[in-house]
Design a protein around this motif. Sequence first.
Motif, PDB file in Angstrom:
ATOM      1  N   ALA A 104       1.094  -0.911  -0.107  1.00 37.74           N
ATOM      2  CA  ALA A 104       0.295  -0.106  -0.079  1.00 37.74           C
ATOM      3  C   ALA A 104       1.450   1.557   0.335  1.00 37.74           C
ATOM      4  O   ALA A 104       1.897   1.131   0.659  1.00 37.74           O
ATOM      5  N   LYS A 105       0.194   2.482  -0.963  1.00 40.07           N
ATOM      6  CA  LYS A 105       1.003   3.598  -0.967  1.00 40.07           C
ATOM      7  C   LYS A 105       0.323   4.430   0.282  1.00 40.07           C
ATOM      8  O   LYS A 105       0.297   5.841   0.384  1.00 40.07           O
ATOM      9  N   GLN A 106       1.574   3.754   1.337  1.00 40.26           N
ATOM     10  CA  GLN A 106       0.998   4.249   3.139  1.00 40.26           C
ATOM     11  C   GLN A 106       3.003   4.632   3.488  1.00 40.26           C
ATOM     12  O   GLN A 106       3.816   4.293   2.971  1.00 40.26           O
ATOM     13  N   GLN A 107       2.484   5.341   4.450  1.00 39.99           N
ATOM     14  CA  GLN A 107       3.930   6.002   5.059  1.00 39.99           C
ATOM     15  C   GLN A 107       5.076   5.036   5.219  1.00 39.99           C
ATOM     16  O   GLN A 107       4.593   4.106   6.215  1.00 39.99           O
ATOM     17  N   GLN A 108       5.809   5.071   4.972  1.00 40.20           N
ATOM     18  CA  GLN A 108       7.349   3.919   5.410  1.00 40.20           C
ATOM     19  C   GLN A 108       7.775   3.653   7.023  1.00 40.20           C
ATOM     20  O   GLN A 108       7.606   4.952   7.466  1.00 40.20           O
ATOM     21  N   GLN A 137       3.120  -6.795   5.630  1.00 42.14           N
ATOM     22  CA  GLN A 137       3.993  -4.527   4.939  1.00 42.14           C
ATOM     23  C   GLN A 137       3.840  -4.104   6.973  1.00 42.14           C
ATOM     24  O   GLN A 137       3.002  -4.365   6.855  1.00 42.14           O
ATOM     25  N   VAL A 138       4.506  -3.250   7.292  1.00 40.42           N
ATOM     26  CA  VAL A 138       4.207  -2.542   8.384  1.00 40.42           C
ATOM     27  C   VAL A 138       4.443  -0.692   7.126  1.00 40.42           C
ATOM     28  O   VAL A 138       4.597  -0.493   6.625  1.00 40.42           O
ATOM     29  N   THR A 139       3.420  -0.099   8.622  1.00 43.42           N
ATOM     30  CA  THR A 139       2.832   1.598   7.532  1.00 43.42           C
ATOM     31  C   THR A 139       3.258   2.512   9.085  1.00 43.42           C
ATOM     32  O   THR A 139       2.786   1.757   9.834  1.00 43.42           O
ATOM     33  N   GLY A 140       2.851   3.611   7.923  1.00 44.97           N
ATOM     34  CA  GLY A 140       2.135   4.632   9.332  1.00 44.97           C
ATOM     35  C   GLY A 140       1.213   5.047   8.209  1.00 44.97           C
ATOM     36  O   GLY A 140       1.117   5.214   7.498  1.00 44.97           O
TER      37      GLY A 140
END
Length: 637
Positions: free
Chosen positions: A375-379, A442-445
């Motif tokens: 997903a295009k979320q915060q790294q 995946q892990v995101t912010g």
Amino acid sequence: MATEDYKKQWNTPGDTSTLRKRKNLSENTPLSKDPGRWTQDDPGSSNGTLAECHGSDSNNPPATLLLLLVVASLSFSTRFHRLSEPSHVCWDETHFGKMGSYYINRSFFFDVHPPLGKMLIGLAGYLTGYDGTFPFVKPGDKYEDHNYVGMRGFCAVLGSFLPIFAYLIVLELSQSSTAALITAAVLIFDTGCITISQYILLDPILMFFILAAVLCMVKFNHLTQRSFSASWWFWLVMTGASLTGALGVKFVGLFVILLVGLNTISDLWRLLGDLSLSMVDIAKHLVARVVGLIILPLFLYVTIFAIHFVVLNKSGPGDGFFSSAFQSRLIGNNLHNASMPEYLAYGSTITVKNLRIAGGYLHSHWHLYPEGVGAKQQQVTAYLHKDYNNVWRVHKQDHNESQSGPPDLVRHGDIIRLEHKETTRNLHSHLHEAPLTKKHFQVTGYGMNGTGDLNDLWQLEVCGGKKGDLVKVLRSKVRFLHRATGCVLYSSGKTLPKWGWEQVEVTCSPYLKETPSSQWNIEDHINPKLPNISLSLLKPHFLEILLESHIVMIRGNSGLKPKDNEMNSKPWHWPINYQGLRFSGVNETEYRVYLLGNPVLWWMNLASLGLYLIMSAVASVALQRGFSLEPKRKDLI
């Protein structure tokens, strides 16, 4: 048992007829029993004809001493020839010279080997005037005015003892000065052995202690008739000390420990079969060997680490490889003599450190994952250095925290949210695959100002804890289990591409086994509503840091892998001298050093090993069939 007793026991036709036939001895020729072999009993010599069997060239002390002096002179002269050349860093001097500098500067560092070799290099540099300021950045860097010859000279001295030790070992085993001289000459004139001894490396130090251990073991073995004498104790203790030295330089020293261990077991088994010894005598032998070969080496080994920790008491490049509690004892580290609340509470601001080697701090920043990478979320990554983007806030799952009074403490099993302080996004995971570890999630912010969804909830567990246990800063190992997917927060150790700023990948692993990669600890902890305690109260004791240092070294060794485009040799290359190793110089204008064994010596050695196996097999078959391998002699009158 006295000589007369041996004669009474063995000098009967019924007991010795087969032996007499094999040795071509008459019925009237007396026999004696020697620990090494059967010989005719010579009234004029306490050793019978044993000296004849071994040869008499070793029984001339002046000649033996003269040959030893020749061996020592040739060994030292070949190792010290042009020792200062080249006057720049060669091969692994960039590592071990730098580590010697760390000892002089007392800066803590990490290495996969035990510390003795580097400590001795640093001591040699200090005693010879080196001030520890040369950076040892890369091979080829000029030493300029820095005094590097002392450290090279120390390694050359220990390397010079290798032919001397080899000479003494073979002389002791064979009683032949000729065989001992040939052995020493092989090492003296081997170009590979010379080269490896002339630079700031661990190899000559390791080989010194290995050969010293073998020499002491052989000397000790030949004192069976003088048990518990001063010389017997001396060689036993020196064997144990040499074993400590070998293991204290590199873990491969375990192989010589195995050799000495097998020899000791064989020796004790022989003693058990000696009916002249009482069980009390055998127990004394066992206790002596336990003290000399187990307790003493362990004491010396632990002492090496005690000195290592005392000397390296300042913050340095090795801090990040160790736990936060370990770092709190290092002068200059931000945790040294710091104070903070002891137990984790809601509303606290924290940093979270992974427990694997180079696992890093839990980190996030404004950049998003690129298209095609989940997903295009915060790294969310792991970062190896201290940074303001490593800071997180701890919240209850419903954000219902007390605004007045003391805050609630976080306990084992609590459901929490972690909000990134700089970006205000929550630590988040979902079923998209991780960037590099495809079987992980995946892990995101995600979210903003604390708002998000159910994928932001994590259950905190104290490793080895039970429900209700508090989370202790620095000391508690914790895991974060994702409530929605059941996976666990994980630092893979893999480096992300440039879009991830080459930081370490953080994933959510569906494999729930407890590993350092899935374990974290709370390092920095700020909460103005809680009383602070000095971190000196949480410093680990000596046995804890000793255990941790070994765990880190073992993990480091298991994680060693060849670098990309690095030239590597195969195990079978070395016995046949297939290729060498470039120490210095890449073109004709530079001083070039190339490590390559003497082909004649190496191939002769390989052929000798094969010949030895064949001869041993033939001799075993011959003895089994009753053939005598002893040379025929006339009876002594």
